[in-house]
Design an enzyme around this catalytic site. Sequence first.
Site, short mmCIF file in Angstrom:
data_model
loop_
_atom_site.label_atom_id
_atom_site.label_comp_id
_atom_site.label_asym_id
_atom_site.label_seq_id
_atom_site.Cartn_x
_atom_site.Cartn_y
_atom_site.Cartn_z
N CYS A 155 116.82 131.86 66.57
CA CYS A 155 117.48 132.19 65.31
C CYS A 155 116.44 132.79 64.37
CB CYS A 155 118.09 130.95 64.67
SG CYS A 155 119.38 130.15 65.66
N ARG A 171 122.01 133.28 63.06
CA ARG A 171 122.19 132.27 64.10
C ARG A 171 122.50 132.83 65.48
NH1 ARG A 171 126.92 127.69 64.88
NH2 ARG A 171 125.67 126.31 66.18
N ASN A 205 115.06 127.20 63.03
CA ASN A 205 115.01 128.00 64.24
C ASN A 205 114.39 127.15 65.33
OD1 ASN A 205 114.63 130.00 66.24
ND2 ASN A 205 112.63 130.51 65.40
#
Length: 329
Positions: free
Chosen positions: A2, A48, A73
């Site tokens: 992410c 995302r 992340n």
Amino acid sequence: MCGIAGIINHQASEEKSLLIKMSEFLRHRGPDASGTYAQGPASLAHTRLSIIDLNSGDQPIHNENKTIWIVFNGEIFNYPELKNQLLAKGHKFYTKTDTEVIIHLYEEFGTQLFDHLNGQFAFAIWDQNTEELLLGRDRMGIRPLFYCHNHHRLVFASEIKAIFADNTIPRQIDPANLSDIFTCWATLGDQTCFKNIFQIPPGHYARFSKKGLKIKQYWQLPFGKKIYQERSVEDWREELNQLLLDATRIRLRADVPVGAYLSGGIDSTYTSALVKNNFNNKLCTFSVGFSDKQFDESYFQKKAVDYLGTDHKTISCSYNDIGKIFPKV
């Protein structure tokens, strides 16, 4: 993977358009969803790639009373065990994500939360109560986290290009650090190849408040410890195998299919074999072959695939392919 980004400014509110621009520079890291949080000194953004809790796991994510927010992340591999411990302590969850586990760990343990995490991660937690930002990076630095600090203002992101979305930040190459990249494949310590752009070192966290920026190491490899014991090679082999088996098992926790990169080398072949033989008999693997025979390992990849019997996909990469994609990278 992410993408995370944000700005903390203790003297002025930031334009949301800049936050959106930073987020767009990270879209390739997270094509499935995006979200922002902006209130007071803090602006946070997230893009995302959905792996766990596909329906309700969009970020930023908050605690029960929305006073603490996180962008994250990575993956926390032991999150189910941690969540059960936190539920027993009275914490309430509104998602099924590993992300939310981190925010409740922060409520429970503060910066000691890193002692409990088994994973690869880069995250930012904004605490409205103290008006403090916590940036954290995993022990080995698997997930990237960069920042630029100027007195009352801190800008951070998963990639430097997102920081440079802010046109007020100078862009200047650091020749010595660039040389380190060509020599060692990476810059050393907290340095990058740009002047005044830094990275949170592996095994470190940073706290940023009105009092300034403080960086602290929370973990390091235990060099020098006398842990050798009189044991047989067979005992060591069995313990190592069990550790690798457990590490592989917890990395398969996902709400989407999990594949394995098969380079043809010993490491990836062994981990693929662990998955195929113990957890997933329909394992999908993928690999890259090169037109330059000096770097091509297709022969070994084929031997591994033939032996393991995986559902395999491969692509071939030439110098022309590298040249075409290089400007975008």
